[in-house]
Design a protein around this motif. Sequence first.
Motif, mmCIF file in Angstrom:
data_model
loop_
_atom_site.group_PDB
_atom_site.id
_atom_site.type_symbol
_atom_site.label_atom_id
_atom_site.label_comp_id
_atom_site.label_asym_id
_atom_site.label_seq_id
_atom_site.Cartn_x
_atom_site.Cartn_y
_atom_site.Cartn_z
ATOM 1 N N ASP A 100 -15.728 -1.041 -22.850
ATOM 2 C CA ASP A 100 -15.057 0.035 -23.598
ATOM 3 C C ASP A 100 -15.382 1.406 -23.019
ATOM 4 N N GLY A 101 -16.466 1.511 -22.272
ATOM 5 C CA GLY A 101 -16.875 2.797 -21.712
ATOM 6 C C GLY A 101 -17.721 2.590 -20.472
ATOM 7 N N ALA A 102 -17.965 3.662 -19.733
ATOM 8 C CA ALA A 102 -18.747 3.532 -18.495
ATOM 9 C C ALA A 102 -19.534 4.799 -18.223
ATOM 10 N N ILE A 103 -20.669 4.606 -17.544
ATOM 11 C CA ILE A 103 -21.420 5.724 -16.975
ATOM 12 C C ILE A 103 -21.190 5.657 -15.473
ATOM 13 N N ILE A 104 -20.571 6.700 -14.912
ATOM 14 C CA ILE A 104 -20.391 6.753 -13.464
ATOM 15 C C ILE A 104 -21.489 7.666 -12.915
ATOM 16 N N ILE A 105 -22.312 7.117 -12.034
ATOM 17 C CA ILE A 105 -23.451 7.875 -11.498
ATOM 18 C C ILE A 105 -23.087 8.445 -10.128
ATOM 19 N N PHE A 106 -23.339 9.729 -9.954
ATOM 20 C CA PHE A 106 -23.137 10.391 -8.664
ATOM 21 C C PHE A 106 -24.496 10.840 -8.136
ATOM 22 N N CYS A 107 -24.705 10.683 -6.835
ATOM 23 C CA CYS A 107 -25.922 11.202 -6.208
ATOM 24 C C CYS A 107 -25.780 12.722 -6.103
ATOM 25 N N GLY A 108 -26.786 13.465 -6.547
ATOM 26 C CA GLY A 108 -26.731 14.929 -6.513
ATOM 27 C C GLY A 108 -26.664 15.491 -5.106
ATOM 28 N N VAL A 109 -27.057 14.683 -4.107
ATOM 29 C CA VAL A 109 -26.988 15.112 -2.703
ATOM 30 C C VAL A 109 -25.707 14.581 -2.058
ATOM 31 N N GLY A 110 -25.451 13.279 -2.210
ATOM 32 C CA GLY A 110 -24.290 12.640 -1.578
ATOM 33 C C GLY A 110 -22.967 13.017 -2.220
ATOM 34 N N VAL A 112 -19.523 12.846 -4.434
ATOM 35 C CA VAL A 112 -18.490 11.827 -4.671
ATOM 36 C C VAL A 112 -18.275 11.075 -3.357
ATOM 37 N N GLU A 113 -18.890 9.900 -3.256
ATOM 38 C CA GLU A 113 -18.849 9.109 -2.027
ATOM 39 C C GLU A 113 -17.715 8.075 -2.106
ATOM 40 N N PRO A 114 -17.408 7.378 -0.980
ATOM 41 C CA PRO A 114 -16.235 6.488 -0.975
ATOM 42 C C PRO A 114 -16.186 5.482 -2.118
ATOM 43 N N GLN A 115 -17.309 4.780 -2.371
ATOM 44 C CA GLN A 115 -17.267 3.775 -3.438
ATOM 45 C C GLN A 115 -17.217 4.435 -4.823
ATOM 46 N N SER A 116 -17.688 5.695 -4.930
ATOM 47 C CA SER A 116 -17.529 6.439 -6.197
ATOM 48 C C SER A 116 -16.044 6.581 -6.503
ATOM 49 N N GLU A 117 -15.268 6.895 -5.452
ATOM 50 C CA GLU A 117 -13.819 7.051 -5.621
ATOM 51 C C GLU A 117 -13.186 5.732 -6.036
ATOM 52 N N THR A 118 -13.658 4.635 -5.438
ATOM 53 C CA THR A 118 -13.089 3.319 -5.753
ATOM 54 C C THR A 118 -13.331 2.952 -7.207
ATOM 55 N N VAL A 119 -14.586 3.084 -7.674
ATOM 56 C CA VAL A 119 -14.873 2.691 -9.063
ATOM 57 C C VAL A 119 -14.168 3.625 -10.043
ATOM 58 N N ARG A 154 -11.551 15.391 -5.403
ATOM 59 C CA ARG A 154 -11.449 14.053 -4.810
ATOM 60 C C ARG A 154 -10.954 12.980 -5.766
ATOM 61 N N ILE A 155 -11.320 13.100 -7.046
ATOM 62 C CA ILE A 155 -10.938 12.025 -7.978
ATOM 63 C C ILE A 155 -10.114 12.556 -9.148
ATOM 64 N N SER A 156 -9.686 13.844 -9.043
ATOM 65 C CA SER A 156 -8.818 14.465 -10.065
ATOM 66 C C SER A 156 -9.399 14.325 -11.464
ATOM 67 N N ALA A 157 -10.724 14.469 -11.567
ATOM 68 C CA ALA A 157 -11.379 14.382 -12.879
ATOM 69 C C ALA A 157 -11.341 15.759 -13.555
ATOM 70 N N ASN A 158 -11.562 15.755 -14.859
ATOM 71 C CA ASN A 158 -11.686 17.002 -15.624
ATOM 72 C C ASN A 158 -13.111 17.048 -16.183
ATOM 73 N N PRO A 159 -14.088 17.493 -15.358
ATOM 74 C CA PRO A 159 -15.492 17.459 -15.811
ATOM 75 C C PRO A 159 -15.775 18.483 -16.906
ATOM 76 N N LEU A 160 -16.488 18.044 -17.938
ATOM 77 C CA LEU A 160 -16.919 18.920 -19.029
ATOM 78 C C LEU A 160 -18.446 19.018 -18.946
ATOM 79 N N VAL A 161 -18.947 20.145 -18.457
ATOM 80 C CA VAL A 161 -20.396 20.300 -18.254
ATOM 81 C C VAL A 161 -21.051 20.578 -19.603
ATOM 82 N N ILE A 162 -21.893 19.638 -20.076
ATOM 83 C CA ILE A 162 -22.530 19.797 -21.392
ATOM 84 C C ILE A 162 -24.036 20.023 -21.263
#
Length: 698
Positions: A100-110, A112-119, A154-162
């Motif tokens: 029903d939901g997901a946590i997508i983890i991004f490396c603060g250095v790397g 949005v990497e290729p597999q980040s885009e895929t998932v 890269r992934i057309s997201a709408n990030p909400l910084v909380i």
Amino acid sequence: MTRSYTIEKVRNIGIMAHIDAGKTTTTERILFYTGITYKMGEVDEGTAVMDWMDQEQERGITITSAATTCSWKDHRINIIDTPGHVDFTAEVERSLRVLDGAIIIFCGVGGVEPQSETVWRQADRYQVPRLAYINKMDRIGVDPERVIRQMKTRISANPLVIQIPLGREESFRGVIDLVEMKEIDWGDDLLGKKFETRNISDEYQSEAQEKRNKMLEQLSDADDLLMEKYLDGTEISSEEIKKVIRKGVISLKFVPVLFGASFKNKGVHPLLDAVVNYLPSPKDIPPVKGHHPRTFDIETRRASDDEPFSGLVFKIANDPYVGSLSFFRVYSGKAKMGSLAYNATKNEDERITRLLEMHSNKRKNIKEINAGDIAALGSMKNLSTGDTLCLRSHPIILEPIKFPEPVISAHIEPKSKREHSKLADALAKLTKEDPTFKVKQDPMTGQTLVCAMGELHLEILVDRMEREFGVRANLGKPQVAYKETITNVAEGEKKYIRQTGGRGQYGHCKVVVEPLKRGVGFEFVDNTKEGVIPKEFILSVRKGVEEAMETGVLAGFPVTDVKVTLIDGSYHKVDSSSIAFKIAGSLAFKDAASKANSILLEPIMSLEVISPDEYLGDIVGDINARRGKIDGMEMRSGSRVIKAFIPLEEMFEYITTLRTLTQGRGVFSMEFFQYKPTPSPIMEEIIARIEGRISVNR
């Protein structure tokens, strides 16, 4: 056994990311802080609870998705930790189908990497609400602002910084919560259990207020009442903000962004709070849809214990103690030990003899499972991935899971002739477990051919055969899984007539084949006049066409992106049969395809190479020599990132070349992009190679 929590307090979540972004480390922290484990497992030490396979512990990567259950603030959280390597993308695909939901983890250095885009694209396809967690905030070169920019571009997201990070790199110690307007500081506590929640210090006050206003502006777009209050300057409570964030997350309007350093045990507690506060319960998602197995009418099931039972099997695993384990998600109703479950997909009844709550590779027997939960069934041999379980009195078939096609193949044979049957048994069990692993016979040589998602995928499967099934096998050189398609419209017609004394066989079909857009696959249309071919034989014609498409007319590769229209034919009142029309359909398709100018399609990969800048010229030259096309370059944390599209055929053993070119300092990642036409000279070379192999075997 009645549940001790309401369905509103259930969260089914997945943790997914690019390889090495910190998925399993974050999951290990969640298990520790929720009291499931008493000691933190570490990926680098091979002690991670969720990476339980020998191969995972040896390589430090996740290979198979692992499920577990924990509790946080009176909520039950079912978690699936998924692999990051592209070769195991099926594990992500099947997990997203039931979450029903997901946590997508991004490396603060790397970033949005290729597999980040895929998932991310996979989560988009399944309409899964998600949180973004920017991990490794303690690493040198961390740049969270760049990650947020990449999320937009890269992934057309709408990030909400909380949140705002409290420091970064070595000085990272916690976060500022913009919803509660509090600082959460872990200081130097190594275990991360002790942290201080306090009012925002003066040095961060103006930045926090500015970022909070930005957050409220973004939230105003999703809620008119909050917009009114914001414009009027009225005080907005944290509970009101949480409610609007939750509404926006569930409707996929934005993605809350949080920060942390899971390895240093900082940031996981607020992440768990965000899971509970913002991700949906099974009740928040639309009722699941399916169809009646006989009438094909659309059926729906609400997430409620009072609805008729329905569930989807999303994973089969071989277990040394209970045999076959079938992981399933209950969408409606309840399942009890000893009760009958109707497999609507296969029209079979099976009794539930073991019901298990899973904690990675450990299990706990339970007596009942309710709507919205995830569990496993033990010792049910006839279940397959994608099967629907329900009540026979209220049948439904839920939409199955679609998996990508394998892009690589290799011949396999046992090291000793005595192990032929053991190899066949091991392959059968592994194909049942992994839908992206296919076994077939090479039509040219008769040898056993195994097809997978990549070299690592094949390597792991052969390793598992030896460890789990005691079968030692020789694997041939990996080959590309080419496909065939047509470029012209053509007509084909064939009659199948056999007279053997008594009742004979008669089938007659006329078809038109035409090319489709790349990636569509296959379409079949019945355009015959009524009575030309009886309706009961139309499906047989289609099956015959599909079988013929498995081995194309050019070089024996599967045919794709073709529309087949049945336009005419004839039948015999006595001699016509399903098998006759199946053969006639197959022959008619081959006749049409042979006139439609067939071509080969080859898998093109999306490649990302990261290397020190001084090796740029050598890397680009090598990519061009491999028929690659450079798609872009950028600097990332002092290294050069080269993006390219390149044929898979040219990428075998690329790691050795890259290490040589960069003195061991270059790394790369690669994932499937799309099938594209193979250039004529290379196509002719491949066909000649195959024909040469046939003549040698003859």
